[in-house]
Design a protein around this motif. Structure first.
Motif, PDB file in Angstrom:
ATOM      1  N   ILE A  95       0.836  -1.205   0.000  1.00  0.00           N
ATOM      2  CA  ILE A  95       0.000   0.000   0.000  1.00  0.00           C
ATOM      3  C   ILE A  95       0.870   1.254   0.000  1.00  0.00           C
ATOM      4  N   THR A  96       1.910   1.273   0.830  1.00  0.00           N
ATOM      5  CA  THR A  96       2.759   2.461   0.885  1.00  0.00           C
ATOM      6  C   THR A  96       3.436   2.722  -0.462  1.00  0.00           C
ATOM      7  N   LYS A  97       3.712   1.673  -1.209  1.00  0.00           N
ATOM      8  CA  LYS A  97       4.343   1.829  -2.521  1.00  0.00           C
ATOM      9  C   LYS A  97       3.358   2.343  -3.569  1.00  0.00           C
ATOM     10  N   LEU A  98       2.072   2.319  -3.259  1.00  0.00           N
ATOM     11  CA  LEU A  98       1.052   2.829  -4.189  1.00  0.00           C
ATOM     12  C   LEU A  98       0.692   4.284  -3.927  1.00  0.00           C
ATOM     13  N   ILE A  99       1.102   4.811  -2.772  1.00  0.00           N
ATOM     14  CA  ILE A  99       0.791   6.202  -2.456  1.00  0.00           C
ATOM     15  C   ILE A  99       1.544   7.114  -3.420  1.00  0.00           C
ATOM     16  N   GLY A 100       0.803   7.918  -4.174  1.00  0.00           N
ATOM     17  CA  GLY A 100       1.410   8.810  -5.150  1.00  0.00           C
ATOM     18  C   GLY A 100       1.942   8.120  -6.389  1.00  0.00           C
ATOM     19  N   ASN A 101       1.687   6.842  -6.508  1.00  0.00           N
ATOM     20  CA  ASN A 101       2.158   6.055  -7.655  1.00  0.00           C
ATOM     21  C   ASN A 101       1.228   6.299  -8.851  1.00  0.00           C
ATOM     22  N   PRO A 102       1.729   6.804  -9.971  1.00  0.00           N
ATOM     23  CA  PRO A 102       0.861   7.081 -11.127  1.00  0.00           C
ATOM     24  C   PRO A 102       0.109   5.858 -11.637  1.00  0.00           C
ATOM     25  N   LYS A 103       0.651   4.656 -11.370  1.00  0.00           N
ATOM     26  CA  LYS A 103       0.012   3.427 -11.834  1.00  0.00           C
ATOM     27  C   LYS A 103      -1.180   3.024 -10.963  1.00  0.00           C
ATOM     28  N   ALA A 104      -1.390   3.750  -9.867  1.00  0.00           N
ATOM     29  CA  ALA A 104      -2.415   3.349  -8.897  1.00  0.00           C
ATOM     30  C   ALA A 104      -3.722   4.110  -9.018  1.00  0.00           C
ATOM     31  N   TYR A 105      -3.711   5.275  -9.660  1.00  0.00           N
ATOM     32  CA  TYR A 105      -4.915   6.115  -9.677  1.00  0.00           C
ATOM     33  C   TYR A 105      -6.005   5.492 -10.551  1.00  0.00           C
ATOM     34  N   GLY A 106      -7.195   5.370  -9.965  1.00  0.00           N
ATOM     35  CA  GLY A 106      -8.327   4.800 -10.692  1.00  0.00           C
ATOM     36  C   GLY A 106      -8.167   3.313 -10.958  1.00  0.00           C
ATOM     37  N   GLU A 107      -7.345   2.625 -10.147  1.00  0.00           N
ATOM     38  CA  GLU A 107      -7.059   1.214 -10.368  1.00  0.00           C
ATOM     39  C   GLU A 107      -7.411   0.373  -9.145  1.00  0.00           C
ATOM     40  N   THR A 108      -7.548  -0.928  -9.394  1.00  0.00           N
ATOM     41  CA  THR A 108      -7.867  -1.897  -8.354  1.00  0.00           C
ATOM     42  C   THR A 108      -6.741  -2.928  -8.271  1.00  0.00           C
ATOM     43  N   PHE A 109      -6.345  -3.255  -7.031  1.00  0.00           N
ATOM     44  CA  PHE A 109      -5.307  -4.255  -6.819  1.00  0.00           C
ATOM     45  C   PHE A 109      -5.744  -5.203  -5.703  1.00  0.00           C
ATOM     46  N   HIS A 110      -5.618  -6.509  -5.929  1.00  0.00           N
ATOM     47  CA  HIS A 110      -5.627  -7.369  -4.747  1.00  0.00           C
ATOM     48  C   HIS A 110      -4.173  -7.554  -4.325  1.00  0.00           C
ATOM     49  N   ILE A 111      -3.946  -7.446  -3.025  1.00  0.00           N
ATOM     50  CA  ILE A 111      -2.587  -7.566  -2.492  1.00  0.00           C
ATOM     51  C   ILE A 111      -2.536  -8.849  -1.679  1.00  0.00           C
ATOM     52  N   THR A 112      -2.023  -9.882  -2.306  1.00  0.00           N
ATOM     53  CA  THR A 112      -1.958 -11.205  -1.683  1.00  0.00           C
ATOM     54  C   THR A 112      -0.675 -11.901  -2.135  1.00  0.00           C
ATOM     55  N   THR A 113      -0.271 -12.882  -1.375  1.00  0.00           N
ATOM     56  CA  THR A 113       0.764 -13.776  -1.856  1.00  0.00           C
ATOM     57  C   THR A 113       0.182 -14.642  -2.968  1.00  0.00           C
ATOM     58  N   ASP A 114       1.054 -15.202  -3.800  1.00  0.00           N
ATOM     59  CA  ASP A 114       0.561 -16.113  -4.838  1.00  0.00           C
ATOM     60  C   ASP A 114       0.703 -17.578  -4.403  1.00  0.00           C
ATOM     61  N   LYS A 115       1.086 -17.778  -3.139  1.00  0.00           N
ATOM     62  CA  LYS A 115       1.228 -19.135  -2.606  1.00  0.00           C
ATOM     63  C   LYS A 115      -0.038 -19.525  -1.856  1.00  0.00           C
ATOM     64  N   THR A 116      -0.486 -20.729  -2.059  1.00  0.00           N
ATOM     65  CA  THR A 116      -1.668 -21.227  -1.352  1.00  0.00           C
ATOM     66  C   THR A 116      -1.249 -22.179  -0.232  1.00  0.00           C
ATOM     67  N   ILE A 117      -2.195 -22.448   0.655  1.00  0.00           N
ATOM     68  CA  ILE A 117      -1.933 -23.363   1.763  1.00  0.00           C
ATOM     69  C   ILE A 117      -3.231 -24.064   2.140  1.00  0.00           C
ATOM     70  N   PRO A 118      -3.242 -25.390   2.289  1.00  0.00           N
ATOM     71  CA  PRO A 118      -4.454 -26.093   2.732  1.00  0.00           C
ATOM     72  C   PRO A 118      -4.812 -25.685   4.162  1.00  0.00           C
TER      73      PRO A 118
END
Length: 364
Positions: free
Chosen positions: A206-229
């Motif tokens: 989230i802190t890396k998206l503050i003021g980030n031009p790639k973030a305005y008007g955009e949606t991000f899920h912030i998750t690991t790509d690893k799963t666990i049972p």
């Protein structure tokens, strides 16, 4: 001079890490909290209820914010009442939505179908259940005519003060375990695979998206790509608690989650916990640069060990403990419950949660 950042509801699993990161960046961080907290040089706590629109308007009037990061949970009606205030008061408004908005998909991307858009359950759609209300709030922002917003969809996050197991949190399953009572879980949830992400990782992104031009008007899920049972998650907790207490832990597995018997609450199981959840997190990585998320097997162990060093719990619920004791054939001393109503609730649900649920439905 650092940036002015307003964090609303910033004392949870993600918020505590976010505030610390921003403090280390020497930003001026303003945090709303219902309880009184001690401020520091760069972190200023503002006591009040962020659900109250008059309180929030006062907070927003005091200064211009470079970013507002909103961890609050609103009804759709509440959000409609205030979203324009937020957009007008900041350069970038962050809505903390949820990855529970997604319908079932083999691998979830940000453009994967949402429950609100594809589910055919008319009774569910009549509700403002968490996954639906967050999706509706997303749509409100998207239709606002402005672009100074960023939508964040975290999934299940864990931290040193937040541990989850299926539908339960630490106040239920860890509390029972260290008091020598069996943990009760259900096979309809535990047979699935999930994604658990460390709260620090979400906050860092989230802190890396503050003021980030790639973030305005955009949606991000912030998750690991690893799963666990879920069963592996359970085993990590069990082993850690056994090491701490020196006692063998007991688990009772029921076929079906009892939460399915509760209106609205049942949808968390039906439309989330009974899904296998796996995420493609390439969009957030592309926006912020290369980042390595904590491996869940390492992170969950780290956090349960940390919590067990000095465990603390909310007051136990008579309904929840009565239900769990019913299925595990165990008993909780009444002196662990606060209030006569809670004690009576425990006794009734300990006798038969099924009868209690039927009576509750009739009375409603």
């Amino acid at each position: 001079m650092g940036r002015n950042i307003l964090v609303m509801g910033g004392t949870g699993a993600m918020g505590i890490h976010l505030v610390k990161i921003l403090e280390n960046l020497q930003d001026n961080v303003y945090v709303t909290s219902r309880s009184k907290r001690t401020s520091t040089k760069d972190v200023h706590y503002i006591q009040g209820d962020a659900h109250e629109i008059t309180f929030i308007k006062k907070v927003l009037s005091q200064r211009r914010y470079n970013a507002i990061i909103d961890f609050m949970t609103y009804s759709t009606a509440e959000f409609k009442e205030r979203y324009t205030e937020y957009l007008d008061a900041t350069d970038q408004y962050f809505l903390l939505s949820t990855a529970r908005v997604y319908a079932q998909s083999d691998i979830i991307k940000e453009n994967s179908p949402r429950l609100l858009d594809v589910v055919n359950d008319s009774e569910y759609l009549k509700t403002d259940e968490y996954a639906l209300c967050k999706a509706r709030q997303e749509d409100i922002l998207k239709n606002s005519g402005k672009k100074n917003w960023t939508i964040i969809r975290p999934y299940m996050t864990y931290s040193e003060n937040r541990l989850q197991l299926g539908i339960f949190d630490k106040d239920t399953f860890v509390y029972r375990a260290i008091h020598g009572r069996p943990i009760v879980v259900s096979n309809d949830i535990m047979s699935h695979t999930t994604t658990l992400t460390y709260g620090y990782d979400v906050s860092h992104c989230i802190t890396k998206l503050i003021g980030n031009p790639k973030a305005y008007g955009e949606t991000f899920h912030i998750t690991t790509d690893k799963t666990i049972p879920w069963m592996d998650v359970l085993n990590i907790y069990m082993k850690a608690i056994e090491e701490k207490t020196g006692k063998e832990q007991k688990v009772v597995i029921t076929p079906r989650s009892n939460q399915l018997d509760y209106p609205v609450q049942c949808y968390q199981v039906l439309y989330d916990r009974m899904y296998d959840r796996k995420f493609d997190n390439s969009k957030i990585i592309e926006a912020i640069g290369d980042y390595t998320f904590m491996d869940p097997y390492i992170g969950i162990k780290k956090c349960i060990d940390s919590f067990l060093e000095k465990p603390y719990f909310s007051l136990p619920s008579g309904k929840i403990e009565g239900t769990n004791d019913y299925y595990s054939h165990s008993f909780t001393p009444l002196n662990e419950f606060v209030g006569l109503k809670n004690k009576i609730s425990y006794l009734l649900y300990r006798i038969s949660p099924n009868i209690c649920n039927k009576i509750r439905k009739i009375l409603k």
